[in-house]
Design an enzyme around this catalytic site. Structure first.
Site, PDB file in Angstrom:
ATOM      1  N   LYS A 162      -2.109  -1.515  -3.859  1.00 34.50           N
ATOM      2  CA  LYS A 162      -2.973  -0.334  -3.804  1.00 34.50           C
ATOM      3  C   LYS A 162      -2.143   0.929  -3.882  1.00 34.50           C
ATOM      4  O   LYS A 162      -1.160   1.020  -3.149  1.00 34.50           O
ATOM      5  CB  LYS A 162      -3.751  -0.381  -2.487  1.00 34.50           C
ATOM      6  CG  LYS A 162      -4.553   0.833  -2.162  1.00 34.50           C
ATOM      7  CD  LYS A 162      -5.173   0.684  -0.813  1.00 34.50           C
ATOM      8  CE  LYS A 162      -5.822   1.986  -0.458  1.00 34.50           C
ATOM      9  NZ  LYS A 162      -6.345   1.977   0.876  1.00 34.50           N
TER      10      LYS A 162
ATOM     11  N   LYS B 236       0.867  -1.184   0.000  1.00 37.21           N
ATOM     12  CA  LYS B 236       0.000   0.000   0.000  1.00 37.21           C
ATOM     13  C   LYS B 236       0.897   1.225   0.000  1.00 37.21           C
ATOM     14  O   LYS B 236       1.681   1.445   0.930  1.00 37.21           O
ATOM     15  CB  LYS B 236      -0.896  -0.007   1.225  1.00 37.21           C
ATOM     16  CG  LYS B 236      -1.748   1.245   1.350  1.00 37.21           C
ATOM     17  CD  LYS B 236      -2.741   1.134   2.480  1.00 37.21           C
ATOM     18  CE  LYS B 236      -3.553   2.407   2.620  1.00 37.21           C
ATOM     19  NZ  LYS B 236      -4.543   2.295   3.689  1.00 37.21           N
TER      20      LYS B 236
HETATM   21  C1  PBG Z   1      -7.055   3.614   5.518  1.00 34.39           C
HETATM   22  C2  PBG Z   1      -7.523   3.382   4.133  1.00 34.39           C
HETATM   23  C3  PBG Z   1      -7.414   4.315   3.100  1.00 34.39           C
HETATM   24  C4  PBG Z   1      -8.002   3.752   1.982  1.00 34.39           C
HETATM   25  C5  PBG Z   1      -8.475   2.489   2.341  1.00 34.39           C
HETATM   26  N1  PBG Z   1      -8.166   2.275   3.687  1.00 34.39           N
HETATM   27  C6  PBG Z   1      -6.864   5.678   3.111  1.00 34.39           C
HETATM   28  C7  PBG Z   1      -5.542   5.920   3.678  1.00 34.39           C
HETATM   29  O1  PBG Z   1      -4.697   5.028   3.776  1.00 34.39           O
HETATM   30  O2  PBG Z   1      -5.311   7.058   4.059  1.00 34.39           O
HETATM   31  C8  PBG Z   1      -8.089   4.437   0.655  1.00 34.39           C
HETATM   32  C9  PBG Z   1      -8.987   3.838  -0.343  1.00 34.39           C
HETATM   33  C10 PBG Z   1      -9.393   4.755  -1.427  1.00 34.39           C
HETATM   34  O3  PBG Z   1      -8.812   5.837  -1.664  1.00 34.39           O
HETATM   35  O4  PBG Z   1     -10.339   4.386  -2.115  1.00 34.39           O
HETATM   36  N2  PBG Z   1      -6.839   2.540   6.317  1.00 34.39           N
END
Ligand code: PBG
Length: 332
Positions: free
Chosen positions: A258, A205
Site C-alpha cells: 500500500k 505500508k
Molecule cells: C490507518 C489507515 C490509513 C489508510 C488505511 N488505514 C491512513 C494512514 O495510514 O494514515 C489509508 C487508506 C487510503 O488512503 O485509502 N490505519
C-alpha cells in the site's frame, strides 16, 4: 501483377500477428480483471439513514449501517466477495488511548454482527489500528516522549482482533505497521479458539502522501508529527522484503502492499519472496487523482481505472482494495 517479395523484411518474429484482430487479442490476453478480485472499502458512521458526502473524496460517502448493508448486498450480487470496514468515530468518543476501539458494543462491532447476520457469505475485513479512535490521529499509544509505543500498541491490537473475531470478522487487517503484531494477533486469536479468523497484514505500508482523503473520511488528521517512524520510507525496497519475510513467518495469510499503483515494483518483488497471496490497496489519493483529472477533462476515468487496476493485477496482486470498485464493475 507480380509482388516483389524482396521488399519484405524477412523476420522470424512478427509479434504484431498476435495483435492483428480482436479475436486473437482476446484469446491471448494474459491478465483479466474479475469482480472477485475487488474489495470495496466502506466508511461507517453511527446511526441510520445517514449518507454524508466527503468534501475531497468524490462519490465516496460516510454511511450508516443500514445503507452499507444495502450497498454491500448489491455489490455481492455483482460478484464482489469482500468489503473492508472503517469506522468514523465522533470527536467526543476519541481519546488519547483510543479506548473506544475496545468497546465490544460500539457501533463498529455491532455493524460487523449485523453484516454477518444479513450477508453471511460476504467476507468482512476489519481494520486493526487506533488512528480513527485517538485524538492525535496516530495509529497507536504514545509514550511520554510522544512516540508511538510499539509493544503497548500491539497488546491493544490483539484485544481489538479478538473483539472483531467474536463479532464475526472473517479477516482482521492490522494497518498500523507495529513490529511483531502478526505473531501476537495470531497467538491471541488461536488461544481464544478463533483458528479460522484470517490475518491480512498491511505488510509494506509506505508513509505516503496519498492518504489525505481517507484521513478526511475518518477524520483522523494528524495533530502533530508524521507516521514515518512506523510507516515505510518510499525510497526503500529491501525494507519491504524484510517486512514480507517477517509477516509470512509470523503467520499472515495475505500480505498487503500500500499504496498500489506507484509501488508495483514492491508488489512484484514481494510476490517473488513469498507463496502467500498478495493484496494491494489502491488508496484514496490514487482514486482521487483519476477522478480529478476526469473532471477537468484531462483523462477518461474509466479507461485510466481499467489500465491502472490491470497493472496492479499484472504485477502480482490477487486482491485489489479499491474505491473504484463500483466504477470498474460497470465495465467487467
Ligand atoms: C490507518 C489507515 C490509513 C489508510 C488505511 N488505514 C491512513 C494512514 O495510514 O494514515 C489509508 C487508506 C487510503 O488512503 O485509502 N490505519
Amino acid at each position: 501483377m507480380q509482388t516483389n517479395h524482396t521488399n519484405f523484411l524477412s523476420l522470424l518474429q512478427r509479434p504484431r500477428r498476435n495483435r492483428k484482430a480482436p479475436s486473437i487479442r482476446a484469446m491471448l490476453k494474459e491478465n483479466h480483471l474479475l469482480a472477485s478480485d475487488f474489495v470495496m472499502p466502506f466508511f461507517l458512521i453511527e446511526g441510520s439513514k445517514k449518507c454524508e458526502e466527503i468534501e475531497k473524496f468524490p462519490n465516496i460517502f460516510r454511511l450508516s449501517i443500514d445503507l452499507i448493508l444495502k450497498k454491500a448486498a448489491l455489490l455481492h450480487q455483482k460478484g464482489i466477495q469482500a468489503i473492508a470496514l472503517f469506522p468514523v468515530i465522533e470527536k467526543m468518543q476519541k481519546s488519547l488511548n483510543g479506548s473506544e476501539a475496545l468497546n465490544p458494543n460500539g457501533f463498529y462491532n455491532k455493524a460487523i454482527r449485523l453484516i454477518k447476520a444479513e450477508l453471511p457469505d460476504l467476507c468482512i475485513i476489519t481494520d486493526l489500528a487506533l488512528d480513527p479512535y485517538t485524538t492525535h490521529g496516530h495509529d497507536g499509544i504514545l509514550n511520554n516522549k510522544n512516540e508511538v509505543d510499539n509493544d503497548a500498541t500491539v497488546s491493544i491490537l490483539c484485544q481489538m482482533a479478538l473483539i472483531h473475531a467474536e463479532a464475526g470478522a472473517d479477516i482482521v487487517a492490522p494497518s498500523d505497521m507495529m513490529d511483531g503484531r502478526v505473531k501476537a494477533i495470531r497467538n491471541a486469536l488461536d488461544a481464544n479458539g478463533f483458528l479460522n479468523t484470517s490475518i491480512m497484514s498491511y505488510t509494506a505500508k509506505y508513509a505516503s502522501s496519498l492518504y489525505g482523503p481517507f484521513r478526511d473520511a475518518v477524520s483522523s488528521t494528524l495533530q502533530f508529527g508524521d507516521k514515518r517512524s512506523y510507516q515505510m520510507d518510499p525510497a526503500n525496497t529491501k525494507e519491504a522484503i524484510i517486512e514480507a519475510r517477517a509477516d509470512d513467518k509470523e503467520g499472515a495469510d495475505i500480505l498487503m502492499v500500500k499504496p498500489a499503483s506507484i509501488y508495483l515494483d514492491i508488489i512484484s518483488k514481494i510476490k517473488n519472496e513469498t507463496n502467500k497471496p498478495i493484496a494491494a490497496y489502491h488508496v484514496s489519493g490514487e482514486y482521487c487523482m483519476v477522478k480529478a483529472a476526469h473532471k477537468l477533462g484531462y483523462l477518461n476515468e474509466m479507461d485510466v481505472f481499467q489500465e491502472v487496476l490491470l497493472s496492479i493485477k499484472r504485477s502480482g496482486a490477487s486482491i485489489i482494495i479499491s474505491y473504484a470498485t463500483e466504477d470498474i464493475l460497470k465495465v467487467l
